[in-house]
Scaffold this motif. Structure first.
Motif, short mmCIF file in Angstrom:
data_model
loop_
_atom_site.label_atom_id
_atom_site.label_comp_id
_atom_site.label_asym_id
_atom_site.label_seq_id
_atom_site.Cartn_x
_atom_site.Cartn_y
_atom_site.Cartn_z
N ASN A 84 0.83 -1.22 0.00
CA ASN A 84 0.11 0.14 0.08
C ASN A 84 0.87 1.29 -0.01
O ASN A 84 2.04 1.30 0.38
N ASP A 112 -5.72 7.64 -6.81
CA ASP A 112 -6.05 6.38 -6.38
C ASP A 112 -6.23 5.32 -7.04
O ASP A 112 -6.31 5.52 -8.49
N GLN A 145 -1.46 -0.66 -3.87
CA GLN A 145 -2.81 -0.09 -3.75
C GLN A 145 -2.63 1.24 -3.04
O GLN A 145 -2.08 1.57 -2.01
N GLY A 169 -5.38 4.15 -1.91
CA GLY A 169 -6.73 4.46 -1.39
C GLY A 169 -7.36 3.37 -1.69
O GLY A 169 -7.05 2.03 -1.79
N LYS A 170 -8.80 3.78 -1.86
CA LYS A 170 -9.88 2.54 -2.00
C LYS A 170 -10.53 2.80 -3.21
O LYS A 170 -11.33 1.65 -3.60
N SER A 171 -9.97 3.40 -4.46
CA SER A 171 -10.48 3.22 -5.44
C SER A 171 -10.33 1.84 -6.19
O SER A 171 -9.47 1.06 -6.08
N LYS A 179 -2.28 -6.55 0.42
CA LYS A 179 -2.30 -6.42 1.71
C LYS A 179 -1.41 -6.98 2.31
O LYS A 179 -0.63 -7.85 1.78
#
Length: 236
Positions: free
Chosen positions: A33, A99, A128, A130-132, A149
């Motif tokens: 991330n 993102d 990754q 952000g959450k886009s 992750k």
């Protein structure tokens, strides 16, 4: 037990003598991330991960140290990253501006053949931001991927092996931990190898495949190709 491609490469390395193309791989390491607007570091290694063998960049096989590293952004544009030599690895960085999922990869066919075999070393990983849900699309035919992750001890990790977007069933994927442990897993009908991670630390997954092919490479004839592809992930 090591996979068949691994054992084949060991034998080829013995035949060509001196240089350690076989039993070795390129792999990338990076946190899964990153933050938008923050520099994110990638490290490039060559050696034998399971036995903690890191080759100095001056000793990398053939012209492998001239490899190029790229990042594909969520908008599908691609950028080459500058590499800095750190004696036993290279480092690079990029600063994500949007993102989404970024894909970092390298693929390098070496100048020298191993006998009559043309080698290609490939590694990739996703980052990754952000959450886009926007995601970079790989330019590679073969892909080896895990979720972006940090996993926990005891998790079951799904390693996805695909070719042209389709899962490859019944293939061997070698998983290696930095503790020296390694195990070969078989992909299921969807091309997924589900692996158990029992220790904290870094893991490298590898898939190797050989194909009959004929041609001339840098003036030398070859009758087969071999590609090894790796990805890595962390467990806490």
């Amino acid at each position: 037990m090591k996979s068949l491609p691994y054992l084949l490469l060991v034998f080829v390395a013995f035949l060509v003598g001196g240089q350690t193309a076989a039993a070795h791989a390129i792999w990338l390491e990076s946190a899964p991330n990153a933050g938008k607007g923050q520099s994110h570091e990638i490290r490039v290694y060559y050696g034998e991960y399971a036995t903690a063998e890191l080759e100095k960049t001056t000793d990398w096989y053939s012209d492998l140290r001239s490899l190029k590293l790229f990042v594909i952004k969520p908008d599908q544009t691609q950028m080459e990253l500058s590499l800095e030599d750190k004696d036993d690895h290279f480092i690079a960085s990029f600063t994500p501006e949007e993102d989404g999922t970024y894909l970092v990869y390298t693929t390098h066919p070496t100048k020298d053949l191993g006998g009559k075999t043309r080698y290609e070393f490939t590694s990739q990983l996703a980052v990754q931001v952000g959450k886009s849900a926007g995601a970079a699309q790989s330019k590679l035919a073969y892909q080896l991927a895990v979720d972006t992750k940090v996993f926990k001890k005891g998790d079951k990790v799904a390693i996805r092996l695909t070719k042209e977007g389709q899962g490859l069933a019944g293939q061997d994927v070698l998983l290696m931990s930095e503790s020296g442990w390694s195990k070969t897993y078989k992909t299921d009908a969807q091309g997924i190898a589900t692996v158990d991670v029992l220790w904290a630390g870094k893991y490298v997954a590898e898939f190797g495949h050989s194909e009959e092919a004929t041609g001339t490479w840098h003036g030398a004839p070859y009758s087969a190709t071999w590609q090894g592809i790796t990805t890595s992930f962390y467990v806490k």
